[in-house]
Design a protein around this motif. Sequence first.
Motif, PDB file in Angstrom:
ATOM      1  N   LEU A 178     -50.243  48.725   9.277  1.00  0.00           N
ATOM      2  CA  LEU A 178     -50.312  50.178   9.397  1.00  0.00           C
ATOM      3  C   LEU A 178     -49.135  50.693  10.213  1.00  0.00           C
ATOM      4  CD1 LEU A 178     -52.000  52.696   8.728  1.00  0.00           C
ATOM      5  CD2 LEU A 178     -53.181  52.356  10.905  1.00  0.00           C
ATOM      6  N   PHE A 179     -48.817  49.992  11.297  1.00  0.00           N
ATOM      7  CA  PHE A 179     -47.687  50.386  12.135  1.00  0.00           C
ATOM      8  C   PHE A 179     -46.376  50.304  11.353  1.00  0.00           C
ATOM      9  CE2 PHE A 179     -44.325  49.787  15.259  1.00  0.00           C
ATOM     10  CZ  PHE A 179     -44.583  50.835  16.140  1.00  0.00           C
ATOM     11  N   ASP A 180     -46.235  49.292  10.498  1.00  0.00           N
ATOM     12  CA  ASP A 180     -45.021  49.174   9.676  1.00  0.00           C
ATOM     13  C   ASP A 180     -44.854  50.383   8.759  1.00  0.00           C
ATOM     14  OD1 ASP A 180     -44.263  46.767  10.815  1.00  0.00           O
ATOM     15  OD2 ASP A 180     -45.068  45.526   9.191  1.00  0.00           O
ATOM     16  N   PHE A 181     -45.952  50.865   8.180  1.00  0.00           N
ATOM     17  CA  PHE A 181     -45.873  52.090   7.368  1.00  0.00           C
ATOM     18  C   PHE A 181     -45.396  53.255   8.239  1.00  0.00           C
ATOM     19  CE2 PHE A 181     -49.133  50.218   4.363  1.00  0.00           C
ATOM     20  CZ  PHE A 181     -48.344  50.290   3.232  1.00  0.00           C
TER      21      PHE A 181
ATOM     22  N   GLY B  89     -41.404  53.752   9.641  1.00  0.00           N
ATOM     23  CA  GLY B  89     -40.353  54.411   8.867  1.00  0.00           C
ATOM     24  C   GLY B  89     -40.685  55.847   8.486  1.00  0.00           C
ATOM     25  N   GLN B  90     -41.790  56.385   9.045  1.00  0.00           N
ATOM     26  CA  GLN B  90     -42.254  57.717   8.662  1.00  0.00           C
ATOM     27  C   GLN B  90     -42.586  58.559   9.888  1.00  0.00           C
ATOM     28  OE1 GLN B  90     -44.307  56.094   4.547  1.00  0.00           O
ATOM     29  NE2 GLN B  90     -45.648  56.659   6.202  1.00  0.00           N
ATOM     30  N   ALA B  91     -41.790  58.421  10.939  1.00  0.00           N
ATOM     31  CA  ALA B  91     -41.955  59.221  12.161  1.00  0.00           C
ATOM     32  C   ALA B  91     -43.342  59.070  12.775  1.00  0.00           C
ATOM     33  CB  ALA B  91     -41.627  60.686  11.887  1.00  0.00           C
ATOM     34  N   GLY B  92     -43.947  57.898  12.641  1.00  0.00           N
ATOM     35  CA  GLY B  92     -45.259  57.644  13.225  1.00  0.00           C
ATOM     36  C   GLY B  92     -46.417  58.115  12.369  1.00  0.00           C
ATOM     37  N   LEU B  93     -46.121  58.580  11.158  1.00  0.00           N
ATOM     38  CA  LEU B  93     -47.155  59.110  10.266  1.00  0.00           C
ATOM     39  C   LEU B  93     -47.517  58.095   9.186  1.00  0.00           C
ATOM     40  CD1 LEU B  93     -45.680  62.685   9.725  1.00  0.00           C
ATOM     41  CD2 LEU B  93     -47.397  61.987  11.372  1.00  0.00           C
ATOM     42  N   PHE B  94     -48.726  58.231   8.669  1.00  0.00           N
ATOM     43  CA  PHE B  94     -49.162  57.399   7.551  1.00  0.00           C
ATOM     44  C   PHE B  94     -50.191  58.179   6.756  1.00  0.00           C
ATOM     45  CE2 PHE B  94     -51.923  56.483  11.116  1.00  0.00           C
ATOM     46  CZ  PHE B  94     -53.194  56.464  10.570  1.00  0.00           C
ATOM     47  N   THR B  95     -50.417  57.745   5.525  1.00  0.00           N
ATOM     48  CA  THR B  95     -51.373  58.424   4.644  1.00  0.00           C
ATOM     49  C   THR B  95     -52.686  57.649   4.601  1.00  0.00           C
ATOM     50  OG1 THR B  95     -50.675  57.206   2.675  1.00  0.00           O
ATOM     51  CG2 THR B  95     -49.497  59.274   3.170  1.00  0.00           C
ATOM     52  N   THR B  96     -53.713  58.309   4.079  1.00  0.00           N
ATOM     53  CA  THR B  96     -55.003  57.658   3.879  1.00  0.00           C
ATOM     54  C   THR B  96     -54.839  56.449   2.960  1.00  0.00           C
ATOM     55  OG1 THR B  96     -56.046  59.823   4.069  1.00  0.00           O
ATOM     56  CG2 THR B  96     -57.390  58.070   3.156  1.00  0.00           C
ATOM     57  N   LYS B  97     -54.006  56.596   1.926  1.00  0.00           N
ATOM     58  CA  LYS B  97     -53.763  55.487   0.991  1.00  0.00           C
ATOM     59  C   LYS B  97     -53.106  54.303   1.704  1.00  0.00           C
ATOM     60  CE  LYS B  97     -51.416  54.398  -3.328  1.00  0.00           C
ATOM     61  NZ  LYS B  97     -50.510  54.864  -4.374  1.00  0.00           N
ATOM     62  N   GLN B  98     -52.118  54.580   2.565  1.00  0.00           N
ATOM     63  CA  GLN B  98     -51.464  53.499   3.311  1.00  0.00           C
ATOM     64  C   GLN B  98     -52.441  52.836   4.280  1.00  0.00           C
ATOM     65  OE1 GLN B  98     -48.220  55.895   4.790  1.00  0.00           O
ATOM     66  NE2 GLN B  98     -46.823  55.164   3.201  1.00  0.00           N
TER      67      GLN B  98
ATOM     68  N   VAL C 113     -55.623  57.843  16.632  1.00  0.00           N
ATOM     69  CA  VAL C 113     -54.798  58.541  15.639  1.00  0.00           C
ATOM     70  C   VAL C 113     -55.168  60.021  15.645  1.00  0.00           C
ATOM     71  CG1 VAL C 113     -54.534  56.503  14.145  1.00  0.00           C
ATOM     72  CG2 VAL C 113     -56.325  58.144  13.671  1.00  0.00           C
ATOM     73  N   VAL C 114     -54.267  60.838  15.144  1.00  0.00           N
ATOM     74  CA  VAL C 114     -54.479  62.277  15.041  1.00  0.00           C
ATOM     75  C   VAL C 114     -54.350  62.660  13.574  1.00  0.00           C
ATOM     76  CG1 VAL C 114     -53.576  64.550  15.685  1.00  0.00           C
ATOM     77  CG2 VAL C 114     -53.503  62.681  17.330  1.00  0.00           C
ATOM     78  N   ARG C 115     -55.272  63.487  13.102  1.00  0.00           N
ATOM     79  CA  ARG C 115     -55.183  63.992  11.736  1.00  0.00           C
ATOM     80  C   ARG C 115     -54.220  65.171  11.741  1.00  0.00           C
ATOM     81  NH1 ARG C 115     -58.015  67.928   8.457  1.00  0.00           N
ATOM     82  NH2 ARG C 115     -58.095  67.214   6.310  1.00  0.00           N
ATOM     83  N   ILE C 116     -53.136  65.062  10.969  1.00  0.00           N
ATOM     84  CA  ILE C 116     -52.121  66.114  10.896  1.00  0.00           C
ATOM     85  C   ILE C 116     -52.506  67.140   9.837  1.00  0.00           C
ATOM     86  CG2 ILE C 116     -49.681  66.604  10.461  1.00  0.00           C
ATOM     87  CD1 ILE C 116     -50.207  65.025  13.042  1.00  0.00           C
ATOM     88  N   ARG C 117     -52.892  66.658   8.696  1.00  0.00           N
ATOM     89  CA  ARG C 117     -53.388  67.480   7.597  1.00  0.00           C
ATOM     90  C   ARG C 117     -54.191  66.551   6.696  1.00  0.00           C
ATOM     91  NH1 ARG C 117     -50.556  70.697   4.347  1.00  0.00           N
ATOM     92  NH2 ARG C 117     -51.897  70.154   2.625  1.00  0.00           N
ATOM     93  N   ARG C 118     -54.807  67.093   5.686  1.00  0.00           N
ATOM     94  CA  ARG C 118     -55.632  66.251   4.818  1.00  0.00           C
ATOM     95  C   ARG C 118     -54.812  65.084   4.274  1.00  0.00           C
ATOM     96  NH1 ARG C 118     -58.506  67.481  -0.901  1.00  0.00           N
ATOM     97  NH2 ARG C 118     -59.920  65.725  -0.767  1.00  0.00           N
TER      98      ARG C 118
ATOM     99  N   VAL D 240     -53.057  62.868   5.911  1.00  0.00           N
ATOM    100  CA  VAL D 240     -51.885  62.461   6.700  1.00  0.00           C
ATOM    101  C   VAL D 240     -52.295  62.363   8.171  1.00  0.00           C
ATOM    102  CG1 VAL D 240     -49.514  63.001   7.378  1.00  0.00           C
ATOM    103  CG2 VAL D 240     -50.302  63.581   5.076  1.00  0.00           C
ATOM    104  N   TYR D 241     -51.970  61.232   8.781  1.00  0.00           N
ATOM    105  CA  TYR D 241     -52.331  60.956  10.170  1.00  0.00           C
ATOM    106  C   TYR D 241     -51.098  60.513  10.958  1.00  0.00           C
ATOM    107  CZ  TYR D 241     -57.056  60.922   8.282  1.00  0.00           C
ATOM    108  OH  TYR D 241     -58.210  61.284   7.656  1.00  0.00           O
ATOM    109  N   ARG D 242     -51.200  60.594  12.301  1.00  0.00           N
ATOM    110  CA  ARG D 242     -50.116  60.137  13.175  1.00  0.00           C
ATOM    111  C   ARG D 242     -50.692  59.204  14.225  1.00  0.00           C
ATOM    112  NH1 ARG D 242     -48.333  61.550  17.955  1.00  0.00           N
ATOM    113  NH2 ARG D 242     -49.266  63.602  18.043  1.00  0.00           N
ATOM    114  N   LEU D 243     -49.986  58.131  14.503  1.00  0.00           N
ATOM    115  CA  LEU D 243     -50.363  57.239  15.594  1.00  0.00           C
ATOM    116  C   LEU D 243     -50.141  57.981  16.911  1.00  0.00           C
ATOM    117  CD1 LEU D 243     -48.595  53.937  14.422  1.00  0.00           C
ATOM    118  CD2 LEU D 243     -50.984  54.605  14.064  1.00  0.00           C
ATOM    119  N   VAL D 244     -51.146  58.008  17.762  1.00  0.00           N
ATOM    120  CA  VAL D 244     -51.080  58.796  18.995  1.00  0.00           C
ATOM    121  C   VAL D 244     -49.951  58.327  19.914  1.00  0.00           C
ATOM    122  CG1 VAL D 244     -52.319  59.328  21.133  1.00  0.00           C
ATOM    123  CG2 VAL D 244     -53.480  59.502  18.953  1.00  0.00           C
TER     124      VAL D 244
END
Length: 194
Positions: free
Chosen positions: A14-17, A20-29, A49-54, A56-60
């Motif tokens: 999850l961290f690897d995803f 490369g995405q500014a600390g963000l990841f998707t539900t699919k990832q 984690v923080v929910r950014i939008r439906r 899409v999440y960000r590692l705190v």
Amino acid sequence: MTRKRAQTPDWNRLFDFALGQAGLFTTKQAAESGYSPQLLVHYVHIGKVVRIRRGVYRLVHYPLAQDEGLVTVWLWSEQQGVFSHETALSLHHLSDVLPNKIHLTLPADWKHRRFRVPPGVVLHHADVATAERSRPAAIPVTSPLRTLQDCARAQLSPELLHQAISQALDRGLIRKSDVARIQDATSPTGHRKR
């Protein structure tokens, strides 16, 4: 009948995803990393984690990135969008343009899809070839030449377009022979008036 064992959550994957995405990841990832939607909700509740939008999440504990808003929009596009037009001009540091909206080009076959566009996002539909893309950060951006052509077609103010062309020439991002192609894009027929 054998039951498929649930995949064990893999924080490193999850961290690897997110890396490369500014600390963000998707539900699919997250699912690909073994995280169920229920576990994601739990991680939101405990502050991991923080929910950014439906979807899409960000590692705190990941440092906030300057381009987090753009990465969020790119992830919303299922990583199919390419930042273009005035947004790309700004990302390439060409001209004094200050875009008040995010311009994103989605594949042409997405034109008839129905979905909720994030606020402040302007969508364009076209197929952008690999050669017409660059990646100056965590997100794909149209190449300087494609960006200038798109801005010319969209009738960006002549002063800003001229400034962007001059800066791109000075920095070696385009060739002198490319200027005619950019000027061709300003005419409704795609050809310059002679």
